[in-house]
Design a protein around this motif. Sequence first.
Motif, short mmCIF file in Angstrom:
data_model
loop_
_atom_site.label_atom_id
_atom_site.label_comp_id
_atom_site.label_asym_id
_atom_site.label_seq_id
_atom_site.Cartn_x
_atom_site.Cartn_y
_atom_site.Cartn_z
N UNK A 14 -14.44 -14.19 6.68
CA UNK A 14 -13.41 -15.16 7.06
C UNK A 14 -12.16 -14.84 6.27
N UNK A 15 -11.06 -14.68 6.96
CA UNK A 15 -9.80 -14.40 6.31
C UNK A 15 -9.39 -15.57 5.43
N UNK A 16 -9.02 -15.31 4.19
CA UNK A 16 -8.54 -16.41 3.37
C UNK A 16 -7.02 -16.38 3.26
N UNK A 17 -6.41 -15.20 3.36
CA UNK A 17 -4.96 -15.10 3.44
C UNK A 17 -4.60 -13.68 3.88
N UNK A 18 -3.50 -13.55 4.62
CA UNK A 18 -3.05 -12.23 5.04
C UNK A 18 -1.65 -12.31 5.62
N UNK A 19 -0.94 -11.21 5.50
CA UNK A 19 0.36 -11.04 6.14
C UNK A 19 0.40 -9.67 6.77
#
Length: 105
Positions: free
Chosen positions: A38-43
């Motif tokens: 599960x992605x927790x943060x990304x840009x």
Amino acid sequence: MSDAGITAVSVSEWAADKETYLASLEFHRALEGVAIGQLSEATGFSSMEGEQGIAVATSGTTVFKFASGSLAALSGKTLKFTTKLTGLRSFELEFTDWPESLFWK
């Protein structure tokens, strides 16, 4: 996870050439193993040529909620990642803090 596959569902928001991921769920497949991240943060950032996107680069962190088989050591781990475009509809995903030592015990 050399020669592994990934299937993901992502929701993101774009402002010009910058992308912010709002949600993502990933299913990683490797020889004799699977993992759910599960992605927790990304840009992400894109490059355009005319109205065609030619490159997307992303970075962030993924939390592995479940892992089994050859990927079992990932269960519960949070890893940083980067991606780079390698061709049409294909990319290379690299975990920059891969827990290699966990696989050699």
